[in-house]
Design a protein around this motif. Sequence first.
Motif, PDB file in Angstrom:
ATOM      1  N   LEU A  93       0.357   2.639  -0.945  1.00 10.42           N
ATOM      2  CA  LEU A  93      -0.058   1.734  -2.025  1.00 10.42           C
ATOM      3  C   LEU A  93       0.049   2.394  -3.394  1.00 10.42           C
ATOM      4  N   PHE A  94      -0.210   3.698  -3.473  1.00 10.77           N
ATOM      5  CA  PHE A  94      -0.034   4.386  -4.749  1.00 10.77           C
ATOM      6  C   PHE A  94       1.426   4.374  -5.183  1.00 10.77           C
ATOM      7  N   GLY A  95       2.315   4.704  -4.272  1.00 10.68           N
ATOM      8  CA  GLY A  95       3.738   4.693  -4.595  1.00 10.68           C
ATOM      9  C   GLY A  95       4.244   3.304  -4.922  1.00 10.68           C
ATOM     10  N   LEU A  96       3.747   2.316  -4.201  1.00  8.70           N
ATOM     11  CA  LEU A  96       4.157   0.933  -4.448  1.00  8.70           C
ATOM     12  C   LEU A  96       3.684   0.465  -5.822  1.00  8.70           C
ATOM     13  N   THR A  97       2.460   0.795  -6.176  1.00  7.82           N
ATOM     14  CA  THR A  97       1.915   0.389  -7.470  1.00  7.82           C
ATOM     15  C   THR A  97       2.650   1.059  -8.619  1.00  7.82           C
ATOM     16  N   LEU A 118      10.119   2.839  -4.595  1.00 10.74           N
ATOM     17  CA  LEU A 118       9.699   1.552  -4.045  1.00 10.74           C
ATOM     18  C   LEU A 118      10.134   1.418  -2.591  1.00 10.74           C
ATOM     19  N   SER A 119      11.356   1.804  -2.294  1.00 11.77           N
ATOM     20  CA  SER A 119      11.847   1.651  -0.917  1.00 11.77           C
ATOM     21  C   SER A 119      11.132   2.593   0.049  1.00 11.77           C
ATOM     22  N   VAL A 120      10.864   3.822  -0.359  1.00 11.26           N
ATOM     23  CA  VAL A 120      10.144   4.753   0.512  1.00 11.26           C
ATOM     24  C   VAL A 120       8.701   4.296   0.695  1.00 11.26           C
ATOM     25  N   SER A 121       8.085   3.776  -0.355  1.00 12.54           N
ATOM     26  CA  SER A 121       6.711   3.275  -0.241  1.00 12.54           C
ATOM     27  C   SER A 121       6.632   2.080   0.698  1.00 12.54           C
ATOM     28  N   LEU A 122       7.622   1.208   0.651  1.00 11.84           N
ATOM     29  CA  LEU A 122       7.645   0.077   1.575  1.00 11.84           C
ATOM     30  C   LEU A 122       7.851   0.536   3.013  1.00 11.84           C
TER      31      LEU A 122
END
Length: 94
Positions: free
Chosen positions: A43-47, A66-70
Amino acid sequence: MNVSFFIKLSFYFQFLFLILYLSTLLARLENIIGGLIVLSISLFGLTVSLFYLTKNKADLLSVLNLSVSLLILFFFLFVYLLPEAGNPPLIFSK
């Protein structure tokens, strides 16, 4: 290339997830603590990546983040929240 501090921090957290996963330390943790660590990293990486994508700073690192966070978020959903063969989800089992 000017990369923000938060993008770098997000990549460090994702690298920490990779170390935890490959060294099997994630499996040794309690299920809830391991799930919360994985969820917070994703969630931190996505945000951070969505923030930089909406601020028109869409560079390759933001899209990669974004892609790694997903992928980490899908890992959390698959491993911790889906039941398996009649067993309850891992996050609810002891």
